[in-house]
Every structure is written in structure tokens, then in C-alpha cells.
Design an enzyme around this catalytic site. Structure first.
Site, PDB file in Angstrom:
ATOM      1  N   HIS A  27      -7.157  -4.850  10.399  1.00  0.00           N
ATOM      2  CA  HIS A  27      -6.888  -4.548   8.987  1.00  0.00           C
ATOM      3  C   HIS A  27      -5.611  -5.253   8.514  1.00  0.00           C
ATOM      4  O   HIS A  27      -4.705  -5.525   9.286  1.00  0.00           O
ATOM      5  CB  HIS A  27      -6.883  -3.042   8.701  1.00  0.00           C
ATOM      6  CG  HIS A  27      -5.706  -2.272   9.200  1.00  0.00           C
ATOM      7  ND1 HIS A  27      -5.754  -0.935   9.483  1.00  0.00           N
ATOM      8  CD2 HIS A  27      -4.432  -2.653   9.468  1.00  0.00           C
ATOM      9  CE1 HIS A  27      -4.581  -0.517   9.889  1.00  0.00           C
ATOM     10  NE2 HIS A  27      -3.751  -1.543   9.891  1.00  0.00           N
TER      11      HIS A  27
ATOM     12  N   ASP B 184       0.815  -1.220   0.000  1.00  0.00           N
ATOM     13  CA  ASP B 184       0.000   0.000   0.000  1.00  0.00           C
ATOM     14  C   ASP B 184       0.848   1.268   0.000  1.00  0.00           C
ATOM     15  O   ASP B 184       2.064   1.218   0.189  1.00  0.00           O
ATOM     16  CB  ASP B 184      -0.959  -0.008   1.208  1.00  0.00           C
ATOM     17  CG  ASP B 184      -0.270  -0.395   2.517  1.00  0.00           C
ATOM     18  OD1 ASP B 184       0.966  -0.309   2.582  1.00  0.00           O
ATOM     19  OD2 ASP B 184      -0.970  -0.791   3.459  1.00  0.00           O
TER      20      ASP B 184
ATOM     21  N   GLU C 120      -9.711  -1.874   5.668  1.00  0.00           N
ATOM     22  CA  GLU C 120     -10.346  -1.640   6.953  1.00  0.00           C
ATOM     23  C   GLU C 120     -11.570  -2.553   7.117  1.00  0.00           C
ATOM     24  O   GLU C 120     -12.054  -3.129   6.143  1.00  0.00           O
ATOM     25  CB  GLU C 120     -10.762  -0.162   7.054  1.00  0.00           C
ATOM     26  CG  GLU C 120      -9.613   0.834   6.876  1.00  0.00           C
ATOM     27  CD  GLU C 120      -8.650   0.892   8.070  1.00  0.00           C
ATOM     28  OE1 GLU C 120      -8.639  -0.028   8.911  1.00  0.00           O
ATOM     29  OE2 GLU C 120      -7.889   1.878   8.154  1.00  0.00           O
TER      30      GLU C 120
ATOM     31  N   ASN D 293      -7.569  -3.163  14.604  1.00  0.00           N
ATOM     32  CA  ASN D 293      -8.945  -3.426  14.161  1.00  0.00           C
ATOM     33  C   ASN D 293      -9.005  -4.577  13.150  1.00  0.00           C
ATOM     34  O   ASN D 293     -10.030  -4.809  12.532  1.00  0.00           O
ATOM     35  CB  ASN D 293      -9.578  -2.163  13.556  1.00  0.00           C
ATOM     36  CG  ASN D 293      -8.849  -1.687  12.305  1.00  0.00           C
ATOM     37  OD1 ASN D 293      -7.894  -2.316  11.848  1.00  0.00           O
ATOM     38  ND2 ASN D 293      -9.302  -0.571  11.744  1.00  0.00           N
TER      39      ASN D 293
HETATM   40  P1  PGA Z   1       2.327  -1.657  12.739  1.00  0.00           P
HETATM   41  O1  PGA Z   1       1.143  -1.630  11.734  1.00  0.00           O
HETATM   42  O2  PGA Z   1       3.284  -2.678  12.226  1.00  0.00           O
HETATM   43  O3  PGA Z   1       2.928  -0.270  12.687  1.00  0.00           O
HETATM   44  O4  PGA Z   1       1.766  -2.010  14.070  1.00  0.00           O
HETATM   45  C1  PGA Z   1       0.589  -2.838  11.317  1.00  0.00           C
HETATM   46  C2  PGA Z   1      -0.646  -2.543  10.525  1.00  0.00           C
HETATM   47  O5  PGA Z   1      -1.319  -1.554  10.850  1.00  0.00           O
HETATM   48  O6  PGA Z   1      -0.928  -3.292   9.583  1.00  0.00           O
END
Ligand code: PGA
Length: 241
Positions: free
Chosen positions: A138, A67, A143, A136
Site C-alpha cells: 500500500h 492520509d 490497499e 502489502n
Molecule cells: P511504516 O508504514 O513506515 O510505519 O512502516 C509505512 C506504510 O504503511 O506506508
């Protein structure tokens, strides 16, 4: 889903790093799906030190990132283009021309989504996709509520995701509101998936992933239907399992 329990972030990173290195050694033309965020940084450090110490080469590897934010120039310090260069690409022997990240500054973002889908196909699909997980649930920037059949698309980020990512920006206001992300179906087509989780903040999400049902309100749960998923998580992230 196979679960590998590790004691802490360092051991999680080493375990994932060794698995990736083994794949690269057995297929030097591997197409590797990559992720950004805090979680994979330790893996990237492990790959870099192995590259310098043991000479594992990335000359023929292709990488495809999940992304990118919409509206940040590719040379913006908070863009995922710069994150990947700083944390991985500039420290390996990988040709930048074989590293791919969605272009969040494209004039026509819908066309950019299609281009990205076609690119993944042209590269023969993703052999191994590295993933983190949001609190959450994702994956990528998909999302809760994103259809499991989604392809690369434009998303409006959840408020909680923008809050979580604001730690990398001077202020919350500067966190982009939108992003381009591989869809859940795009991710699902990867031949193998490696999901990493570290720390107590991820414990609820990891427990729901392992013990819950497959449900579009919890994007990572699509992976329960996949045949080749390994979760590598530390004790803190697994404390509710
Ligand atoms: P993080 O993010 O590795 O910074 O915890 C993971 C994500 O949100 O997919």
C-alpha cells in the site's frame, strides 16, 4: 525508477533528508507531500537538526499529508495531525496554517475528499511526495485492489494494516477501521516521488515493486509508470532484489 541503496535506516534517512533540503533551498515555496509511520521519522529528525544547525527555513513551504484516520479527533494522540506536529511541524518554523492533512472528523467525508483534491490543485500540485510502503504494497492507505485512477477517498483499512499500526495504539480494538487517503492518481500527479523503505519486513514488497509488473493488486506498482521516482532503501529492505 531510480534505486539508491543505503546501509541502514540512519543512512536512508540522511540521504532522503539531504535530497529534501536541497529541494527546499532551491525552491523556498516548495509544496511537499508528507507521510506518517515509522519510516519517515528519521528523515524528519534530520530536517529538524538541519533547521536548527543550518537555518534551512520552512516559512514559505506548504505541506500536504497523504492520509488521516476517520473518527479520531485532530488532537487525539494517535491522529496523524498530532504525529506531524510532534515529529515535525512544532520543531520547524513552518506556519501551521500552511500544513494540510485530511480531516477525518468532517461531518461530510465525501465533501472533505473533494475539498482535499481542490486544495492540492489550488496549491499548484505537489512538487515532491514522500512515501513509505506497506508490506502489502500500500501507498498512503491505498490497499491492494484500489484502482490506479482513484482520487482522494474513504477506505476501509486492511486487517494487516490495522495489525501493523496497532503498535501505536493501546490495543488493536482502538485502531480505526477507516481512513481518508489521497488516491493513487492523486499521488501519481506529484512531480517527483521519493519512496523510502527500511528493514527486512519490507523486503518482499520492495522486490515486487522493483522486479514485478504494474498491477492494481499491488498499489505501489503504479509508480513504475511515473517518470520521476526515487526509491531510497536500506540493505535489509533490498535483500531480495
Ligand atoms: P511504516 O508504514 O513506515 O510505519 O512502516 C509505512 C506504510 O504503511 O506506508
Amino acid at each position: 525508477m531510480k534505486v539508491i541503496r543505503t546501509s541502514n535506516y540512519g543512512e536512508m534517512s540522511r540521504t532522503a533528508g539531504e535530497l529534501i533540503i536541497e529541494k527546499i533551498r532551491s525552491n523556498q515555496q516548495l509544496t511537499l507531500g508528507l507521510a506518517t509511520g515509522s519510516t519517515p521519522k528519521g528523515v524528519y529528525e534530520y530536517l529538524i537538526s538541519d533547521h536548527w544547525q543550518n537555518g534551512t527555513s520552512y516559512k514559505n513551504i506548504t505541506t500536504i499529508n497523504l492520509d488521516e484516520y476517520i473518527g479520531l479527533r485532530n488532537d487525539h494522540p494517535n491522529s496523524y495531525h498530532i504525529f506531524m506536529r510532534k515529529n515535525l511541524f512544532d520543531l520547524l518554523d513552518i506556519p501551521l496554517a500552511e500544513t494540510f492533512i485530511p480531516d477525518g472528523t468532517a461531518d461530510d467525508l465525501e465533501t472533505e475528499c473533494l475539498r482535499y483534491e481542490n486544495l492540492i490543485k489550488e496549491k499548484g500540485g505537489i512538487d515532491l511526495q514522500l512515501l513509505g510502503i506497506g508490506q502489502n504494497g500500500h501507498i498512503g492507505f491505498n490497499e491492494p485492489g484500489t484502482p490506479f485512477k482513484s482520487r482522494t477517498h474513504i477506505v476501509t483499512l486492511a486487517e494487516s494494516t490495522r495489525q501493523a499500526n496497532s503498535r501505536f495504539f493501546p490495543s488493536f480494538r482502538e485502531v480505526p477501521a477507516q481512513a481518508i487517503t489521497m488516491g493513487i492518481s492523486t499521488i501519481f500527479e506529484s512531480r517527483e516521488i521519493l519512496l523510502l523503505a527500511s528493514g527486512a519486513a519490507k523486503a518482499e514488497a520492495v522486490a515486487r515493486l522493483i522486479n514485478g509488473d504494474s498491477d492494481e493488486n499491488f498499489p505501489a506498482s503504479a509508480l513504475k509508470l511515473h517518470r520521476n521516482v526515487t526509491i531510497i532503501a536500506d540493505e535489509a529492505a533490498l535483500k531480495l532484489v
